[in-house]
Design a protein around this motif. Structure first.
Motif, mmCIF file in Angstrom:
data_model
loop_
_atom_site.group_PDB
_atom_site.id
_atom_site.type_symbol
_atom_site.label_atom_id
_atom_site.label_comp_id
_atom_site.label_asym_id
_atom_site.label_seq_id
_atom_site.Cartn_x
_atom_site.Cartn_y
_atom_site.Cartn_z
ATOM 1 N N ILE A 135 0.862 -1.128 -0.198
ATOM 2 C CA ILE A 135 -0.001 -0.177 -0.017
ATOM 3 C C ILE A 135 0.786 1.225 0.025
ATOM 4 O O ILE A 135 1.773 1.327 0.918
ATOM 5 N N GLY A 136 0.669 1.974 -1.022
ATOM 6 C CA GLY A 136 1.198 3.337 -0.939
ATOM 7 C C GLY A 136 0.444 4.685 -0.703
ATOM 8 O O GLY A 136 -0.668 4.597 -0.732
ATOM 9 N N ALA A 137 1.059 5.653 -0.204
ATOM 10 C CA ALA A 137 0.143 6.628 0.242
ATOM 11 C C ALA A 137 0.957 7.785 0.017
ATOM 12 O O ALA A 137 2.309 8.262 0.068
ATOM 13 N N ARG A 138 0.199 8.902 -0.710
ATOM 14 C CA ARG A 138 0.577 10.228 -0.979
ATOM 15 C C ARG A 138 -0.089 11.615 -0.057
ATOM 16 O O ARG A 138 -1.412 11.261 0.024
ATOM 17 N N ILE A 173 -4.033 10.113 -0.274
ATOM 18 C CA ILE A 173 -4.422 9.019 -1.498
ATOM 19 C C ILE A 173 -3.621 7.910 -1.258
ATOM 20 O O ILE A 173 -2.426 8.084 -1.472
ATOM 21 N N ALA A 174 -4.383 6.760 -0.923
ATOM 22 C CA ALA A 174 -3.740 5.506 -0.606
ATOM 23 C C ALA A 174 -3.962 4.500 -1.681
ATOM 24 O O ALA A 174 -5.093 4.531 -2.134
ATOM 25 N N THR A 175 -3.057 4.086 -2.197
ATOM 26 C CA THR A 175 -3.288 3.091 -3.354
ATOM 27 C C THR A 175 -2.720 1.550 -3.045
ATOM 28 O O THR A 175 -1.628 1.468 -2.633
ATOM 29 N N GLN A 176 -3.562 0.839 -3.247
ATOM 30 C CA GLN A 176 -3.448 -0.905 -3.036
ATOM 31 C C GLN A 176 -3.268 -1.424 -4.048
ATOM 32 O O GLN A 176 -4.011 -1.411 -5.023
ATOM 33 N N ARG A 177 -1.898 -2.387 -4.020
ATOM 34 C CA ARG A 177 -1.769 -2.998 -5.151
ATOM 35 C C ARG A 177 -2.421 -4.235 -5.340
ATOM 36 O O ARG A 177 -2.804 -4.631 -6.624
ATOM 37 N N PHE A 178 -3.028 -4.646 -4.470
ATOM 38 C CA PHE A 178 -4.036 -6.147 -4.536
ATOM 39 C C PHE A 178 -4.761 -6.005 -3.108
ATOM 40 O O PHE A 178 -4.283 -5.339 -2.145
ATOM 41 N N GLY A 179 -5.641 -6.944 -2.945
ATOM 42 C CA GLY A 179 -6.441 -7.030 -1.965
ATOM 43 C C GLY A 179 -6.010 -7.584 -0.732
ATOM 44 O O GLY A 179 -6.318 -8.599 -0.212
ATOM 45 N N ALA A 180 -4.765 -7.049 -0.201
ATOM 46 C CA ALA A 180 -4.185 -7.711 0.847
ATOM 47 C C ALA A 180 -4.635 -7.645 2.248
ATOM 48 O O ALA A 180 -4.534 -8.450 3.016
ATOM 49 N N LEU A 181 -5.705 -6.804 2.597
ATOM 50 C CA LEU A 181 -6.282 -6.515 3.813
ATOM 51 C C LEU A 181 -7.675 -7.306 3.745
ATOM 52 O O LEU A 181 -7.845 -7.448 4.930
ATOM 53 N N ASN A 182 -7.937 -7.966 2.856
ATOM 54 C CA ASN A 182 -9.273 -8.598 2.897
ATOM 55 C C ASN A 182 -8.735 -10.080 2.866
ATOM 56 O O ASN A 182 -8.250 -10.661 1.873
ATOM 57 N N PRO A 183 -9.071 -11.027 4.120
ATOM 58 C CA PRO A 183 -8.553 -12.206 3.982
ATOM 59 C C PRO A 183 -9.379 -13.156 2.987
ATOM 60 O O PRO A 183 -10.537 -12.808 2.584
ATOM 61 N N PRO A 184 -8.767 -14.127 2.362
ATOM 62 C CA PRO A 184 -9.466 -14.950 1.496
ATOM 63 C C PRO A 184 -10.626 -15.656 2.221
ATOM 64 O O PRO A 184 -10.689 -15.986 3.374
ATOM 65 N N ARG A 185 -11.684 -15.935 1.314
ATOM 66 C CA ARG A 185 -12.630 -16.921 1.858
ATOM 67 C C ARG A 185 -12.652 -18.131 2.619
ATOM 68 O O ARG A 185 -13.206 -18.254 3.646
ATOM 69 N N TRP A 186 -11.637 -18.663 2.150
ATOM 70 C CA TRP A 186 -11.135 -19.959 2.859
ATOM 71 C C TRP A 186 -10.254 -19.896 4.166
ATOM 72 O O TRP A 186 -10.440 -20.677 4.781
ATOM 73 N N LEU A 187 -10.114 -18.633 4.499
ATOM 74 C CA LEU A 187 -9.044 -18.384 5.670
ATOM 75 C C LEU A 187 -10.114 -18.038 6.852
ATOM 76 O O LEU A 187 -10.593 -17.027 6.721
ATOM 77 N N PRO A 188 -10.312 -18.790 8.037
ATOM 78 C CA PRO A 188 -10.962 -18.523 9.174
ATOM 79 C C PRO A 188 -10.505 -17.205 9.639
ATOM 80 O O PRO A 188 -9.095 -16.904 9.680
ATOM 81 N N TYR A 189 -11.318 -16.255 9.980
ATOM 82 C CA TYR A 189 -10.863 -14.706 10.524
ATOM 83 C C TYR A 189 -10.159 -15.003 11.889
ATOM 84 O O TYR A 189 -9.039 -13.981 12.010
ATOM 85 N N GLY A 190 -10.393 -15.873 12.727
ATOM 86 C CA GLY A 190 -9.424 -15.741 13.713
ATOM 87 C C GLY A 190 -8.020 -16.262 13.412
ATOM 88 O O GLY A 190 -7.181 -15.707 13.952
ATOM 89 N N LEU A 191 -7.794 -17.084 12.647
ATOM 90 C CA LEU A 191 -6.407 -17.153 11.873
ATOM 91 C C LEU A 191 -5.931 -16.201 11.413
ATOM 92 O O LEU A 191 -4.529 -15.812 11.646
ATOM 93 N N TYR A 192 -6.629 -15.495 10.380
ATOM 94 C CA TYR A 192 -6.141 -14.033 9.756
ATOM 95 C C TYR A 192 -5.720 -13.449 10.918
ATOM 96 O O TYR A 192 -4.622 -12.573 10.787
ATOM 97 N N ALA A 193 -6.490 -13.114 12.164
ATOM 98 C CA ALA A 193 -6.151 -12.089 13.007
ATOM 99 C C ALA A 193 -5.125 -12.636 13.753
ATOM 100 O O ALA A 193 -3.939 -11.739 14.136
#
Length: 516
Positions: free
Chosen positions: A138-141, A480-500
């Motif tokens: 993630i880049g920010a200006r 202005i923050a630019t995200q290269r890919f959806g890194a902040l959103n856990p994939p559907r298959w990953l339990p949120y507890g493990l993601y945390a």
């Protein structure tokens, strides 16, 4: 005594810059004589709204203009201003009554401010890279966007410096401006506007409205996207309240009851000479003027003798040359306040060491530079801002007492500290609750250092002019923050507890690597 440079052609050109009906006019006063000076349009509340609408239409194109092109206008303005020095100082004197040396010092302010922001604006306004949430992902200006239309409400005591000097950074930042000078002192601000347009400022970007503050000042506050005001603390509080209801920002430089501290090791000859200038420049009609002088017991008598002698050497006169040390007060209202403060102090037991009299033989609003001793808290001049050529002397026993006495006021604008040990003087100054401190000077050192911020604490105001703050206050910070890919959103298959748990370990690692 109207200056010959105020020709009918110039008066007509300046009047044409006012947003208002040319058929509805008023006449300003030539302060040295009390006669008529200039007839100008009087704006209405509707004219203020018209001025705002014109400025708002012109502003987007100006904001989109490359900064280098905007700065070129101010480079040309700087040259024009210096070339027109005599006309500018003539108009300042004619409408304020100040001595020419004070008018020249006022003339220098917009020149210094312009030169400073020409140099630093590219650095202050450029886009800046900021660390994003995840390095490499993630880049920010940070961008600086103009506020829109800035309203400047300027005072009568320094009509050019505190109007043109304040609106220059607002315009450089990409804003438009609606300027309301004081109705007695519009000529020098109008000449400044004329010079800006001659330098290439786009049409309608700077609007000038004229009229009494209670009539049109509120309309400026109620329409503009940011407010800059210099004046009394009481009016500043009303503006802040009114702007706050609209969630509009403001910068306020307000009143002061400024202290001066003379330490036991001060160079008394230098201190007395400097104090005279610090107290009586522009007949004391300066927000930064020193009205209270605290002197160490051990040097009080010697300082008093030297200061009173220096005060007695001041030459008062009305004229468009550099012969006078001090000029006139600007109005009957100012004269009345000064006379009431001195008369009240005298009646309650204060000693008048110098001055203490009006001088109608010199002009309708002249008053002698006045030094008082034995001032007590029941006297008006003890705590109220006199805003005239009146100063009171007080003794103190040690540095702690000097600090306590200097700070016993709701105001906090400016101070001077005098002593041969500059480190000691500066350390004492750092304990004073004021926005600017001058060591071995009264006000010029701090105010003239345009790279340093200037403004007040407490009842002396909000915000700063000069320095980075003096430009950036007219902007909004935008990220202005630019995200290269959806890194902040856990994939559907990953339990949120493990993601945390994974994110927690990542944050710990980033901290250890000093990346976040």
């Amino acid at each position: 005594m109207t200056p010959p440079t105020l020709t009918p052609d110039l008066a007509e050109r300046l009047a044409a810059l006012v947003t208002g009906d040319p058929a509805t006019t008023y006449t300003t006063t030539a302060v040295f004589t009390g006669g008529d000076l200039a007839t100008l349009p009087r704006s209405t509340v509707a004219d203020v709204h018209t001025a705002y609408e014109r400025a708002a239409r012109a502003q987007p194109a100006w904001a989109d203009t490359p900064l280098a092109e905007r700065l070129a206008v101010f480079d040309r303005f700087h040259s024009l201003l210096l070339r027109e020095r005599d006309i500018v100082t003539d108009l300042i004197q004619a409408e304020t009554g100040k001595a020419r040396r004070d008018a020249f010092e006022e003339f220098c302010e917009p020149a210094l401010v312009t030169s400073y922001y020409l140099r630093v604006a590219p650095r202050l306004l450029r886009a800046r890279r900021r660390a994003g949430l995840l390095p490499g992902v993630i880049g920010a200006r940070e961008l600086r966007q103009p506020k829109g239309v800035v309203g400047i409400i300027a005072p009568w005591n320094y009509p050019l410096a505190l109007s043109i000097g304040d609106l220059i950074p607002a315009l450089i930042a990409g804003n438009a401006v609606v300027l309301k000078p004081d109705s007695q002192t519009p000529l020098s601000p109008l000449l400044g506007a004329d010079l800006l347009y001659r330098a290439g400022l786009p049409d309608d970007l700077l609007q000038v409205v004229l009229g009494d503050g209670p009539v049109i000042g509120g309309a400026v506050v109620d329409t503009c996207d940011y407010l800059g005001f210099t004046g009394s603390s009481a009016t500043g509080a009303l503006i802040a309240e009114r702007a706050g209801r609209r969630l509009v920002g403001c910068s306020l430089e307000l009143g002061g009851k400024n202290p001066m501290v003379v330490l036991d090791d001060a160079d008394l000859a230098h201190t007395a000479r400097t104090a005279v200038r610090a107290c009586f420049a522009n007949a004391g009609q300066l927000c930064l003027s020193l009205e209270r002088i605290y002197v160490h017991d051990s040097v009080l008598d010697r300082f008093t003798d030297a200061f009173v002698a220096e005060t007695g050497r001041l030459r008062l006169a009305a004229g468009y040359d550099y012969g006078a040390d001090m000029g006139s007060l600007t109005s009957q209202r100012a004269l009345k306040t000064v006379a009431e403060h001195v008369d009240d102090a005298r009646a309650k037991g204060a000693t008048v060491l110098a001055g203490g009299q009006a001088r109608p033989d010199l002009g309708p609003y002249f008053y002698e530079p006045t030094v008082l001793a034995g001032v007590t808290p029941d006297m008006r001049c003890h705590a109220e801002e006199t805003f005239g050529p009146v100063v009171s002397l007080y003794p103190f026993a040690d540095d702690d007492e000097a600090v306590a006495l200097a700070n016993q006021t709701p105001y906090g604008l400016n101070a001077g500290v005098f002593g041969r040990d500059r480190r000691r003087a500066a350390a004492l100054g750092a304990r004073l609750r004021v926005g600017t401190v001058n060591v071995n000077d009264g006000f010029t050192s701090a105010y003239g250092s345009t790279d340093a911020p200037m403004g007040g604490m407490g009842a002396s105001g909000l915000g700063r002019r000069h320095g980075a703050d003096g430009l950036l206050k007219y902007t909004e910070a935008q990220t202005i923050a630019t995200q290269r890919f959806g890194a902040l959103n856990p994939p559907r298959w990953l339990p949120y507890g493990l993601y945390a748990k994974v994110m927690t370990r990542s944050l710990r690692l980033l901290r250890r690597l000093r990346l976040r």
